[in-house]
Enzyme design. Structure first.
Site, PDB file in Angstrom:
ATOM      1  N   HIS A   1       3.826   9.067  -1.498  1.00  0.00           N
ATOM      2  CA  HIS A   1       4.997   9.085  -0.600  1.00  0.00           C
ATOM      3  C   HIS A   1       5.286  10.487  -0.052  1.00  0.00           C
ATOM      4  O   HIS A   1       6.439  10.878   0.110  1.00  0.00           O
ATOM      5  CB  HIS A   1       6.251   8.525  -1.304  1.00  0.00           C
ATOM      6  CG  HIS A   1       6.114   7.088  -1.685  1.00  0.00           C
ATOM      7  ND1 HIS A   1       6.365   6.069  -0.810  1.00  0.00           N
ATOM      8  CD2 HIS A   1       5.729   6.502  -2.839  1.00  0.00           C
ATOM      9  CE1 HIS A   1       6.146   4.907  -1.409  1.00  0.00           C
ATOM     10  NE2 HIS A   1       5.752   5.143  -2.646  1.00  0.00           N
TER      11      HIS A   1
ATOM     12  N   ASN B   1      10.304  -0.430  -1.537  1.00  0.00           N
ATOM     13  CA  ASN B   1       9.239  -0.416  -0.531  1.00  0.00           C
ATOM     14  C   ASN B   1       9.566  -1.432   0.559  1.00  0.00           C
ATOM     15  O   ASN B   1      10.537  -2.176   0.439  1.00  0.00           O
ATOM     16  CB  ASN B   1       7.897  -0.797  -1.175  1.00  0.00           C
ATOM     17  CG  ASN B   1       7.237   0.365  -1.900  1.00  0.00           C
ATOM     18  OD1 ASN B   1       7.427   1.532  -1.533  1.00  0.00           O
ATOM     19  ND2 ASN B   1       6.471   0.067  -2.913  1.00  0.00           N
TER      20      ASN B   1
END
Ligand code: NDP
Length: 483
Positions: A55, A128
């Site tokens: 990420h 997510n």
């Protein structure tokens, strides 16, 4: 007239010349006593913090969460005690595998992390844009990520590693199907859903616990990019999603998401046909219907990317009273690994940075540590118990006890688990056009992979749905009988 400020050093002393280095004569050499040059070079050398291992590439914005549905019977969290309550939020979106400079429009899950600054402390929903994940046992996390990152020999991302891992880990199939579907490349960060993915809990003042799954449904509608369009944008503008989010907010076109929750009474977990703490599974809506909770709106851009987006630190363990974790093994590992990553990346006092700092008062006995910049508690008492009015714990916030039993062992998480049913459900709910895209995306990605791995993976597709397997096999020119 100008009111331009005088430039200073970090110590605040005025700078007389920021154009010319201090040298012995006009042709040099440089004198060691040019403190300003040394300070500027030294600071520049340290401008980067380690990028996140996963990420790394992100975009973020502030917003508002407004409660529109009453869930107060499930939770004592003050945020939810009445419809109309509001709190400030900060959201960070991200790709997973790419580095800080990578392109936005790649096929990858997107991180969707929300920090709710509630009056009882921060609640971080670190999710997510997919309702499930590739694994259900946290011991596999670093193996999985290694397979998606760069090949240690070539330094390149490597489809062989990716499909080798997936084909040997059938629990990944549901998420692989999501990833290679049309939704695998969102058109913008505004046009995708968010999911808490794990099962979390809510608990009320009467000591009742409920297992919950959080959903954030885009109010802009789902929009996705086909591969060719995504590749063209990636080549022309790798920061396309960042730019789109920033510009939408700047022009007052504020993106919004409906926040919804599925709620399961605690005891149902013992008998529900689907393992409720398995991160590779959803709860069908007909079993646990969606309940309206609120609206999340993003309406303010950060002023400084590094200070706010890069230093944003989310942790699934940030949960005000009334909100809790669950026995989901992967969630439990994340409770440790997120704050651990922040301590490494931005230092022990990361929670006091402005973007992370709760909007309510904080009373801890933490002191000292690298870069303590908030007064360090001043002269207040720094141990507990004490006789000097220091903050005290309050049993009124105690979470109801959770009954746990079982043999301590390394239980085989693959034994007796259906890895295929929900992947097949997803395939079957797609339109013909979506199925064709899915198969095309998979065939394109699997072409460079050795036949043995292709055959193994086709076996998984076929178990999810015979048609799914047949079409991928056909696309790769493999007789289905071989798979
Ligand atoms: P439902 O019909 O009750 O729900 C289907 C869900 O799938 C809806 O939330 C819909 O949400 C979403 N969806 C629709 N089209 C697609 C698509 N092409 N790609 C991904 N998601 C899509 O059925 P079930 O609850 O039984 O779920 C069936 C399958 O749907 C699951 O196996 C799972 O793969 C997928 N799914 C389920 C979710 C859940 O929480 N139950 C959530 C998301 C996906 P929307 O179009 O509004 O996003």
């Amino acid at each position: 007239m100008t009111n331009r400020k005088t430039m200073t050093t970090a110590a605040g002393t005025p700078v007389a010349d920021n154009q010319n280095t201090l040298t012995a004569g006009p042709r040099g050499p440089v004198l060691m006593q040019d403190y300003q040059l040394m300070e500027r070079m030294a600071h520049f050398n340290r401008e980067r913090v380690p990028e996140r291992v996963v990420h790394a590439k992100g975009a973020g914005a502030y917003g508002t969460f407004t409660v529109t549905g009453d869930i107060s019977k499930y939770t004592r969290a003050k945020l939810f005690d009445k419809v109309g309550n509001r709190c400030e939020t900060f959201v960070r979106f991200s790709t997973v595998a790419g580095e800080l400079g990578s392109a936005d429009t790649v096929r990858d899950p997107r991180g969707f992390s929300v920090k709710f600054y509630t009056e009882e402390g921060n609640w971080d929903l670190v999710g997510n844009n997919t309702p499930v994940f590739f694994l259900r046992d946290p011991l596999k996390f670093s193996d999985f990520i290694h397979s998606q990152k760069r090949n240690p020999a070539t330094g390149r991302r490597d489809p062989v590693m990716q499909w080798d891992y997936w084909s040997l880990s059938p629990e990944s199939l549901h998420q692989v199907t999501t990833l290679f579907s049309d939704r695998g490349i969102p058109a913008t960060l505004r046009h995708m859903n968010g999911y808490g993915s794990h099962t979390f809990s809510l608990w009320n003042a009467g000591g009742e616990r409920y297992w919950v799954k959080w959903h954030l449904k885009t109010m802009q509608g789902i929009q996705c990019l086909p591969n060719e369009e995504a590749a063209r944008i990636a080549a022309e503008n790798p920061d396309f999603h960042r730019q789109d989010l920033y510009e939408a907010i700047a022009r007052g076109d504020y993106p919004r998401w409906k926040v919804q929750v599925q709620v399961m009474p605690e005891r149902d977990a013992e008998t529900y046909r689907i393992h409720p703490f398995d991160l590779t599974k959803v709860w069908p809506h007909k079993d646990y219907p969606m309940i309206e909770v609120g609206v999340l709106e993003l309406n303010r851009n950060p002023e400084d990317y590094f200070a706010e987006v890069e230093q944003a630190a989310f942790e699934p363990g940030n949960m005000p009273p009334g909100i809790g974790a669950s026995p989901d093994k992967v969630l439990q590992a994340r409770l440790l690994s997120y704050p651990d990553a922040h301590r490494y990346r931005i230092g022990i006092n990361y929670a006091a940075l402005p973007v992370n700092k709760p909007r309510c008062p904080v009373h801890t006995y933490h002191r000292d540590g690298h870069m303590r910049f908030d007064g360090n508690g001043g002269g207040a008492v720094n141990y507990q118990p004490n006789s000097f009015g220091g903050p005290a714990d309050d049993a009124g916030y105690r979470e109801p006890p959770l009954r746990i039993s079982g043999e301590a062992d390394r239980h085989d998480h693959r034994a007796g688990n259906d890895d295929y049913g929900q992947a097949g459900d997803l395939f079957r709910l797609m339109s013909e056009e979506q199925q064709a895209q899915l198969v095309g995306n998979i065939v394109g990605a699997m072409r460079p992979v050795p036949r043995e791995i292709q055959v193994r993976q086709i076996g998984h597709f076929a178990k999810a749905d015979a048609e799914y397997g047949r079409r991928v096999a056909e696309g790769l020119g493999i007789p289905l009988s071989r798979a």
